[in-house]
Design a protein around this motif. Structure first.
Motif, PDB file in Angstrom:
ATOM      1  N   MET A 247       0.839  -1.206   0.000  1.00 48.38           N
ATOM      2  CA  MET A 247       0.000   0.000   0.000  1.00 48.38           C
ATOM      3  C   MET A 247       0.868   1.249   0.000  1.00 48.38           C
ATOM      4  N   ALA A 248       1.923   1.221   0.807  1.00 54.10           N
ATOM      5  CA  ALA A 248       2.830   2.372   0.866  1.00 54.10           C
ATOM      6  C   ALA A 248       3.438   2.620  -0.517  1.00 54.10           C
ATOM      7  N   GLU A 249       3.772   1.540  -1.213  1.00 51.19           N
ATOM      8  CA  GLU A 249       4.376   1.683  -2.537  1.00 51.19           C
ATOM      9  C   GLU A 249       3.371   2.290  -3.532  1.00 51.19           C
ATOM     10  N   LYS A 250       2.122   1.872  -3.418  1.00 56.09           N
ATOM     11  CA  LYS A 250       1.090   2.460  -4.288  1.00 56.09           C
ATOM     12  C   LYS A 250       0.943   3.957  -4.014  1.00 56.09           C
ATOM     13  N   ALA A 251       1.029   4.338  -2.736  1.00 56.18           N
ATOM     14  CA  ALA A 251       0.917   5.754  -2.381  1.00 56.18           C
ATOM     15  C   ALA A 251       2.123   6.540  -2.925  1.00 56.18           C
ATOM     16  N   ARG A 252       3.320   5.952  -2.810  1.00 55.36           N
ATOM     17  CA  ARG A 252       4.527   6.619  -3.344  1.00 55.36           C
ATOM     18  C   ARG A 252       4.385   6.846  -4.849  1.00 55.36           C
ATOM     19  N   GLU A 253       3.945   5.790  -5.520  1.00 57.22           N
ATOM     20  CA  GLU A 253       3.789   5.855  -6.976  1.00 57.22           C
ATOM     21  C   GLU A 253       2.765   6.937  -7.352  1.00 57.22           C
ATOM     22  N   ALA A 254       1.661   6.979  -6.602  1.00 57.87           N
ATOM     23  CA  ALA A 254       0.617   7.975  -6.876  1.00 57.87           C
ATOM     24  C   ALA A 254       1.169   9.388  -6.678  1.00 57.87           C
ATOM     25  N   TRP A 255       1.955   9.582  -5.620  1.00 61.96           N
ATOM     26  CA  TRP A 255       2.538  10.895  -5.324  1.00 61.96           C
ATOM     27  C   TRP A 255       3.445  11.337  -6.474  1.00 61.96           C
ATOM     28  N   ARG A 256       4.243  10.375  -6.968  1.00 59.03           N
ATOM     29  CA  ARG A 256       5.141  10.695  -8.095  1.00 59.03           C
ATOM     30  C   ARG A 256       4.342  11.095  -9.333  1.00 59.03           C
ATOM     31  N   MET A 257       3.118  10.545  -9.456  1.00 61.73           N
ATOM     32  CA  MET A 257       2.295  10.878 -10.628  1.00 61.73           C
ATOM     33  C   MET A 257       1.416  12.113 -10.386  1.00 61.73           C
ATOM     34  N   GLY A 258       1.617  12.788  -9.269  1.00 61.40           N
ATOM     35  CA  GLY A 258       0.916  14.047  -9.034  1.00 61.40           C
ATOM     36  C   GLY A 258      -0.338  13.938  -8.184  1.00 61.40           C
ATOM     37  N   ALA A 259      -0.601  12.763  -7.607  1.00 60.00           N
ATOM     38  CA  ALA A 259      -1.813  12.632  -6.782  1.00 60.00           C
ATOM     39  C   ALA A 259      -1.643  13.370  -5.460  1.00 60.00           C
ATOM     40  N   THR A 260      -2.734  13.961  -4.997  1.00 57.55           N
ATOM     41  CA  THR A 260      -2.706  14.647  -3.689  1.00 57.55           C
ATOM     42  C   THR A 260      -3.474  13.846  -2.642  1.00 57.55           C
ATOM     43  N   GLU A 261      -4.188  12.801  -3.104  1.00 54.50           N
ATOM     44  CA  GLU A 261      -5.054  12.038  -2.189  1.00 54.50           C
ATOM     45  C   GLU A 261      -4.982  10.546  -2.507  1.00 54.50           C
ATOM     46  N   VAL A 262      -5.014   9.725  -1.469  1.00 55.36           N
ATOM     47  CA  VAL A 262      -5.325   8.304  -1.691  1.00 55.36           C
ATOM     48  C   VAL A 262      -6.662   8.022  -1.020  1.00 55.36           C
ATOM     49  N   CYS A 263      -7.489   7.262  -1.709  1.00 56.96           N
ATOM     50  CA  CYS A 263      -8.805   6.906  -1.184  1.00 56.96           C
ATOM     51  C   CYS A 263      -8.756   5.415  -0.854  1.00 56.96           C
ATOM     52  N   ILE A 264      -8.813   5.111   0.425  1.00 55.21           N
ATOM     53  CA  ILE A 264      -8.590   3.721   0.855  1.00 55.21           C
ATOM     54  C   ILE A 264      -9.865   3.133   1.455  1.00 55.21           C
ATOM     55  N   GLN A 265     -10.340   2.089   0.824  1.00 56.51           N
ATOM     56  CA  GLN A 265     -11.461   1.326   1.372  1.00 56.51           C
ATOM     57  C   GLN A 265     -11.238  -0.127   0.977  1.00 56.51           C
ATOM     58  N   GLY A 266     -11.807  -1.047   1.714  1.00 53.58           N
ATOM     59  CA  GLY A 266     -11.640  -2.455   1.354  1.00 53.58           C
ATOM     60  C   GLY A 266     -12.798  -3.267   1.883  1.00 53.58           C
ATOM     61  N   GLY A 267     -12.702  -4.567   1.647  1.00 54.65           N
ATOM     62  CA  GLY A 267     -13.675  -5.469   2.243  1.00 54.65           C
ATOM     63  C   GLY A 267     -13.398  -5.603   3.732  1.00 54.65           C
ATOM     64  N   LEU A 268     -14.269  -6.321   4.432  1.00 59.25           N
ATOM     65  CA  LEU A 268     -14.079  -6.548   5.880  1.00 59.25           C
ATOM     66  C   LEU A 268     -13.780  -8.031   6.099  1.00 59.25           C
ATOM     67  N   PRO A 269     -12.493  -8.378   6.227  1.00 63.25           N
ATOM     68  CA  PRO A 269     -12.178  -9.792   6.430  1.00 63.25           C
ATOM     69  C   PRO A 269     -12.279 -10.151   7.909  1.00 63.25           C
ATOM     70  N   HIS A 270     -12.695 -11.390   8.186  1.00 62.33           N
ATOM     71  CA  HIS A 270     -12.680 -11.863   9.574  1.00 62.33           C
ATOM     72  C   HIS A 270     -11.243 -11.833  10.077  1.00 62.33           C
ATOM     73  N   GLY A 271     -11.083 -11.561  11.339  1.00 63.04           N
ATOM     74  CA  GLY A 271      -9.763 -11.693  11.962  1.00 63.04           C
ATOM     75  C   GLY A 271      -8.755 -10.637  11.549  1.00 63.04           C
ATOM     76  N   LEU A 272      -9.222  -9.477  11.126  1.00 61.08           N
ATOM     77  CA  LEU A 272      -8.294  -8.394  10.774  1.00 61.08           C
ATOM     78  C   LEU A 272      -7.516  -7.997  12.048  1.00 61.08           C
ATOM     79  N   PRO A 273      -6.188  -7.765  11.960  1.00 67.22           N
ATOM     80  CA  PRO A 273      -5.474  -7.335  13.168  1.00 67.22           C
ATOM     81  C   PRO A 273      -6.168  -6.113  13.783  1.00 67.22           C
ATOM     82  N   LYS A 274      -6.242  -6.117  15.102  1.00 70.67           N
ATOM     83  CA  LYS A 274      -7.014  -5.108  15.848  1.00 70.67           C
ATOM     84  C   LYS A 274      -6.816  -3.663  15.384  1.00 70.67           C
ATOM     85  N   PHE A 275      -5.550  -3.293  15.176  1.00 66.92           N
ATOM     86  CA  PHE A 275      -5.266  -1.894  14.836  1.00 66.92           C
ATOM     87  C   PHE A 275      -4.869  -1.728  13.365  1.00 66.92           C
ATOM     88  N   HIS A 276      -5.398  -2.594  12.522  1.00 69.16           N
ATOM     89  CA  HIS A 276      -4.959  -2.580  11.126  1.00 69.16           C
ATOM     90  C   HIS A 276      -5.251  -1.241  10.434  1.00 69.16           C
TER      91      HIS A 276
END
Ligand code: SF4
Length: 410
Positions: free
Chosen positions: A120-149
């Motif tokens: 994810m960090a790499e995707k954000a770096r790549e986006a920044w290099r391409m001029g993005a000012t925002e990342v929009c992060i959403q995903g599915g809800l998997p069982h057992g996600l680490p508490k502070f993920h």
């Protein structure tokens, strides 16, 4: 009975003038529209008057669209904004089971995925290099996600690209994060804010009516929970967008009640940055295949919802966005003539609507946005997530004298 409009009549509405159409409207509907045009405030509409607008057909519908366009010009001028951003849907594994969703997968399905924090960090770096000012992060809800993920995602992105605005986590994900950590909602949101959360998407709203919500997804957060997450976020200084999904099992009365509810929240908190109508993409969904939904919105409904939002939210939520991934480019342009003023994000990697059957693509470049906006005779401008900064990226020489003046003072 009002006559049914043909597609070409609907597509030609931007050429109509208010003076030309207003004489052909039902008296009461015309009076409602004139009142909002005069006061630039949708709170002057009663529930009954709002229902009449939401049910308009024939010439009345054309009148609604033209009035919304006039009001848009009065309230937001001729600038159409967009944001350079990247979508990061970090996992498609989800236990919620929304019937309108074609994106989610079970954990053992062959095409399920889960991105690591470093990916994810790499995707954000790549986006920044391409001029993005925002990342929009959403995903599915998997069982057992680490508490502070969710917190750890924010840390990973901020460590990689400190200047990136993080627009992340639907109210459903927030409810899940609260459940995982056992923290009070306000404390949980404050923790996310302190770790880099900029704004929250007001998604997972669909239709804020529990009967309809039950049809769409029996396991989704309730209307009251959605409102509580949003109100609490606003109180914690986290602004949010607001959304509505239309074209499935709902009626025009639901649109009206939702827009009035959003107004009520906005009056109290002022935390909404924009309103985004989301057309239901039906093709690959269980909801449609089980006969629980119509085949997505009609052309008239797409236009009507955007226009209705401009009228009902006037004086409250100033920015109405078109969701180009769901609409395609031409229909997006029409909705921008029907009251909307924002094109949304470039996205770079749109997955959710594409899986449901949308064909508008995964990425629109800033240059494409600019051309589409110039084609409409409007002024393209890049914005940040909260609309507090805008940049006109094209030389003023490309505009008419009137546009150049507006652009210069924007
Ligand atoms: S819409 Fe979101 S919460 Fe619902 S099934 Fe899809 S990924 Fe899961």
């Amino acid at each position: 009975m009002p006559r049914e409009l043909t597609a070409s009549e609907l597509e030609r509405f931007p050429a109509l003038d208010w003076s030309e159409i207003s004489g052909r409207l039902t008296h009461s509907l015309r009076a409602s529209l004139e009142r909002v045009l005069e006061t630039q405030d949708g709170s002057h509409l009663s529930l009954e008057e709002s229902y009449e607008l939401a049910n308009s057909e024939g010439d009345d519908l054309l009148g609604l669209l033209v009035a919304a366009n006039v009001l848009r010009a009065d309230l937001t001028g001729n600038i159409v904004t967009y944001v350079v951003n990247r979508n990061i849907n970090f996992t498609n594994i989800c236990f919620v089971g929304c019937k309108f969703c074609a994106f989610s997968r079970g954990p053992r399905e062959a095409d399920s995925y889960f991105l690591t924090l470093e990916q994810m960090a790499e995707k954000a770096r790549e986006a920044w290099r391409m001029g993005a000012t925002e990342v929009c992060i959403q995903g599915g809800l998997p069982h057992g996600l680490p508490k502070f993920h969710y917190r750890d995602i924010l840390r990973a992105i901020k460590n990689a690209v400190p200047g990136m605005h993080i627009h992340a986590f639907s109210p459903m994900e927030i409810v899940y994060g609260v459940e995982l950590t056992g923290m009070p909602l306000a404390d949980y949101l404050s923790m996310l804010r302190d770790n880099g959360l900029g704004t929250l998407p007001g998604t997972a709203a669909e239709i804020l009516d529990d009967e309809i919500r039950h049809i769409l997804s029996a396991n989704k957060l309730s209307t009251a929970q959605w409102v509580e997450v949003i109100r609490t976020a606003h109180r914690c200084g986290i602004r949010t967008t607001s959304t509505l999904m239309y074209g499935h099992a709902e009626t025009p009365a639901h649109w009206v009640r939702q827009m009035r509810l959003l107004r009520e929240i906005q009056d109290e908190t002022g935390g909404f940055t924009e309103f985004v109508p989301l057309g239901f993409v039906h093709q690959n969904t269980i909801l449609f295949h089980q006969g629980l939904a119509r085949t997505g919105p009609t052309l008239g409904e797409h236009l009507k919802v955007h226009a209705l939002a401009r009228l009902l939210l006037a004086g409250s939520v100033n920015n109405i966005q078109v969701s180009w991934v769901k609409l395609n480019r031409k229909l997006s342009q029409l909705c921008l003539h029907a009251g909307a003023n924002d094109y949304g994000g470039t996205l770079m990697e749109e997955n959710i609507s594409r899986e449901a059957g949308a064909t508008a693509g995964q990425y629109t470049s800033p240059e494409d946005f600019q051309s589409l906006i110039l084609e409409m005779g409007r002024i393209p401008a890049e914005r940040n997530t909260t609309y507090s900064r805008i940049h006109i990226r094209r030389p003023l020489a490309e505009f008419t004298a009137e546009q150049a003046l507006e652009a210069e003072f924007a």
